[in-house]
Design a protein around this motif. Structure first.
Motif, PDB file in Angstrom:
ATOM      1  N   LEU A 189       0.835  -1.199   0.000  1.00  0.00           N
ATOM      2  CA  LEU A 189       0.000   0.000   0.000  1.00  0.00           C
ATOM      3  C   LEU A 189       0.873   1.253   0.000  1.00  0.00           C
ATOM      4  O   LEU A 189       0.610   2.207  -0.742  1.00  0.00           O
ATOM      5  N   LEU A 190       1.930   1.240   0.803  1.00  0.00           N
ATOM      6  CA  LEU A 190       2.859   2.357   0.813  1.00  0.00           C
ATOM      7  C   LEU A 190       3.578   2.474  -0.525  1.00  0.00           C
ATOM      8  O   LEU A 190       3.857   3.581  -1.006  1.00  0.00           O
ATOM      9  N   GLY A 191       3.867   1.326  -1.147  1.00  0.00           N
ATOM     10  CA  GLY A 191       4.489   1.350  -2.468  1.00  0.00           C
ATOM     11  C   GLY A 191       3.592   2.012  -3.502  1.00  0.00           C
ATOM     12  O   GLY A 191       4.059   2.792  -4.339  1.00  0.00           O
ATOM     13  N   ILE A 192       2.295   1.720  -3.431  1.00  0.00           N
ATOM     14  CA  ILE A 192       1.336   2.370  -4.335  1.00  0.00           C
ATOM     15  C   ILE A 192       1.317   3.867  -4.077  1.00  0.00           C
ATOM     16  O   ILE A 192       1.310   4.679  -5.013  1.00  0.00           O
ATOM     17  N   GLY A 193       1.340   4.264  -2.793  1.00  0.00           N
ATOM     18  CA  GLY A 193       1.328   5.683  -2.463  1.00  0.00           C
ATOM     19  C   GLY A 193       2.580   6.397  -2.913  1.00  0.00           C
ATOM     20  O   GLY A 193       2.516   7.504  -3.483  1.00  0.00           O
ATOM     21  N   ALA A 194       3.748   5.780  -2.684  1.00  0.00           N
ATOM     22  CA  ALA A 194       5.015   6.401  -3.078  1.00  0.00           C
ATOM     23  C   ALA A 194       5.110   6.516  -4.599  1.00  0.00           C
ATOM     24  O   ALA A 194       5.509   7.560  -5.134  1.00  0.00           O
ATOM     25  N   ALA A 195       4.735   5.436  -5.298  1.00  0.00           N
ATOM     26  CA  ALA A 195       4.792   5.474  -6.758  1.00  0.00           C
ATOM     27  C   ALA A 195       3.789   6.476  -7.325  1.00  0.00           C
ATOM     28  O   ALA A 195       4.089   7.225  -8.262  1.00  0.00           O
ATOM     29  N   GLY A 196       2.589   6.497  -6.747  1.00  0.00           N
ATOM     30  CA  GLY A 196       1.577   7.436  -7.225  1.00  0.00           C
ATOM     31  C   GLY A 196       1.967   8.878  -6.995  1.00  0.00           C
ATOM     32  O   GLY A 196       1.752   9.748  -7.850  1.00  0.00           O
ATOM     33  N   SER A 197       2.570   9.167  -5.829  1.00  0.00           N
ATOM     34  CA  SER A 197       2.982  10.550  -5.552  1.00  0.00           C
ATOM     35  C   SER A 197       4.090  10.985  -6.498  1.00  0.00           C
ATOM     36  O   SER A 197       4.145  12.143  -6.920  1.00  0.00           O
ATOM     37  N   TRP A 198       4.992  10.071  -6.835  1.00  0.00           N
ATOM     38  CA  TRP A 198       6.065  10.401  -7.779  1.00  0.00           C
ATOM     39  C   TRP A 198       5.499  10.575  -9.183  1.00  0.00           C
ATOM     40  O   TRP A 198       5.881  11.494  -9.909  1.00  0.00           O
ATOM     41  N   LEU A 199       4.580   9.713  -9.554  1.00  0.00           N
ATOM     42  CA  LEU A 199       3.982   9.768 -10.898  1.00  0.00           C
ATOM     43  C   LEU A 199       3.204  11.063 -11.117  1.00  0.00           C
ATOM     44  O   LEU A 199       3.211  11.628 -12.218  1.00  0.00           O
ATOM     45  N   LEU A 200       2.549  11.566 -10.064  1.00  0.00           N
ATOM     46  CA  LEU A 200       1.686  12.729 -10.209  1.00  0.00           C
ATOM     47  C   LEU A 200       2.427  14.059 -10.195  1.00  0.00           C
ATOM     48  O   LEU A 200       1.796  15.115 -10.289  1.00  0.00           O
ATOM     49  N   ASN A 201       3.734  14.020 -10.053  1.00  0.00           N
ATOM     50  CA  ASN A 201       4.520  15.246 -10.235  1.00  0.00           C
ATOM     51  C   ASN A 201       4.351  15.706 -11.682  1.00  0.00           C
ATOM     52  O   ASN A 201       4.620  14.963 -12.627  1.00  0.00           O
ATOM     53  N   THR A 202       3.903  16.938 -11.870  1.00  0.00           N
ATOM     54  CA  THR A 202       3.574  17.399 -13.222  1.00  0.00           C
ATOM     55  C   THR A 202       4.782  17.540 -14.137  1.00  0.00           C
ATOM     56  O   THR A 202       4.621  17.737 -15.340  1.00  0.00           O
ATOM     57  N   ASN A 203       5.991  17.438 -13.572  1.00  0.00           N
ATOM     58  CA  ASN A 203       7.201  17.566 -14.397  1.00  0.00           C
ATOM     59  C   ASN A 203       7.656  16.234 -14.975  1.00  0.00           C
ATOM     60  O   ASN A 203       8.650  16.190 -15.710  1.00  0.00           O
ATOM     61  N   ARG A 204       6.973  15.135 -14.653  1.00  0.00           N
ATOM     62  CA  ARG A 204       7.414  13.824 -15.133  1.00  0.00           C
ATOM     63  C   ARG A 204       7.135  13.661 -16.629  1.00  0.00           C
ATOM     64  O   ARG A 204       6.116  14.122 -17.150  1.00  0.00           O
ATOM     65  N   LYS A 205       8.058  12.955 -17.278  1.00  0.00           N
ATOM     66  CA  LYS A 205       7.901  12.652 -18.693  1.00  0.00           C
ATOM     67  C   LYS A 205       6.983  11.439 -18.858  1.00  0.00           C
ATOM     68  O   LYS A 205       6.885  10.583 -17.978  1.00  0.00           O
TER      69      LYS A 205
END
Length: 449
Positions: A189-205
């Motif tokens: 669950l924490l992995g989903i949260g960490a990955a989701g928070s990183w993914l939702l950074n608007t600067n990601r390619k």
């Protein structure tokens, strides 16, 4: 290869590299400490391997603390001694010490474990200096978790169709995936949260977003294979609340659709092991109330007994980790399982005041993510909203789960404390400086007659 042999091999191979990096950049010790969390908390750990990983985690934590103090002593930086999360976590510890001595407890080692959680909060809120460093910590956690997950998927694929008896299911859960389903479910669950928070950074390619989106699906599948019912409930909460957040962000809309599809597919075709356990939730019989088998009946008995204990001793509880001992005296013939409610567990450990401080710690952690998401840098807005959703789902999971002092939960609390230190406290100090400067700039005109 046994886990302890693998740990020795990795230490020998990576040790010199880690030492060189530590001499050049002491803050690397924080990343080494974060990297131990998915390794220790998820995995099929035999006793020797598990104890070795735990010792490594403690050693790395102590090293990070020593290097942090050393850097602060020889620089102009000041230690951050206060965040709301740190304050309430310390109050919980203090009340548990009081309860320990008042009840003449025997579980002092349990308090030492909790102290290590406060230790980690202190390290996180002092080492982290920016939002981007927090994003790097998220990236490190879910990247290492992805590597360990490959093992679980290779050994747990057979569980997707397992239809054996209860004993076989329990054995398969233990040997096929992990030694603790609740801890593993928290990790994913924490992995989903960490990955989701990183993914939702608007600067990601876009390519990076796609890769991380695939990892979220893999973590979700692994969470289902733990057969943790509380973990499944938490995932439903994350899926339900995150979709509106993702739909409001143009770049993440495709992933919201993917989450909906995955949720529907799992609902239609769940792993048999999880399906069987979910169907057993309403199963309550006379035998269940006597033998504490794995279903809601045994937990209701636990809750009733915990409330009885708190009625007798509301201010100090029965002492840290003393619930099981008290339950054994009440029902010697029953299977003595962990109390499956974080909040009743904390209350029985330290009394209702301890529970109040624990809830305030979690509430301030949740509010920190929300406030920084609203007032912080725009590119991180959705990242912090997703972390708030993850923490909320974890709190829901705690209603019917064990491990209220899990390092994974306190990872989120420490992350929130660091977020407060870099996202809220600097703004408060800047506002005070503006008030002081504006008052000092006031011109007083004196008229002479």
């Amino acid at each position: 290869m046994e886990n302890w042999q693998l740990a020795v091999l990795l230490t020998g191979a990576l040790g010199p590299i880690a030492l060189y990096l530590l001499l050049k950049k002491p803050k690397v010790s924080l990343y080494l400490l974060v990297g131990t969390f998915p390794i220790f908390t998820v995995g099929r750990m035999e006793m020797a391997g598990g104890m070795l990983f735990l010792s490594m985690q403690k050693a790395v934590g102590l090293l990070a603390f020593i290097l942090m103090i050393y850097e602060y002593l020889y620089s102009s930086r000041k230690l951050r001694l206060f965040t709301p999360q740190m304050l309430f976590a310390f109050i919980v510890l203090f009340l548990m010490f009081v309860s320990f001595f008042m009840n003449e407890g025997e579980s002092l080692s349990w308090l030492q474990r909790y102290f290590s959680n406060i230790f980690f909060i202190f390290i996180m809120m002092n080492w982290v200096d920016s939002h981007e460093e927090l994003q790097n910590i998220s990236f490190l956690y879910f990247s290492i978790l992805a590597v360990t997950t490959l093992y679980h998927l290779s050994t747990g694929a057979e569980l997707y169709t397992l239809t054996g008896q209860d004993a076989q299911i329990g054995e398969s859960r233990m040997e096929g995936i992990m030694l603790d389903a609740n801890r593993a479910a928290q990790a994913y669950l924490l992995g989903i949260g960490a990955a989701g928070s990183w993914l939702l950074n608007t600067n990601r390619k876009r390519p990076a977003q796609i890769a991380v989106g695939v990892l979220i699906v893999i973590f979700s599948l692994s969470l289902f294979l733990t057969a943790s019912r509380s973990g499944f409930i938490a995932f439903v909460v994350v899926a339900g609340l995150s979709v509106p957040v993702m739909l409001s962000n143009r770049k993440s809309r495709p992933f919201s659709i993917a989450i909906i599809v995955v949720t529907i597919l799992v609902a239609l075709f769940p792993p048999k092991i999880l399906e069987k356990r979910i169907k057993r939730i309403p199963y309550i019989t006379k035998e269940a109330r006597q033998t504490q088998e794995e279903h809601a009946g045994s937990r209701m008995i636990q809750y009733e007994f915990a409330l009885d204990l708190l009625t007798e001793s509301p201010f100090t509880g029965v002492g840290p980790n003393e619930f099981n001992r008290a339950y054994s005296k009440r029902s010697p013939e029953a299977i003595n399982r962990a109390l499956h409610s974080w909040y009743l567990k904390v209350a029985t450990d330290g009394g209702w005041l301890s529970l109040g401080a624990y809830l305030l710690m979690l509430l301030f952690s949740l509010l920190t993510f929300v406030v920084v998401g609203i007032r912080g840098p725009p590119q991180y807005r959705y990242s912090y909203f997703f972390l708030a959703i993850t923490l909320f789902a974890t709190m829901i999971m705690g209603l019917v789960s064990s491990l209220p002092y899990s390092k994974l939960l306190y990872f989120l609390v420490a992350y929130s404390a660091a977020t407060w230190a870099v996202g809220i406290k600097p703004k408060q100090e800047a506002e005070k400086e503006d008030e002081i400067s504006s008052s000092s700039d006031t011109v007083v005109i004196v008229r002479k007659d």
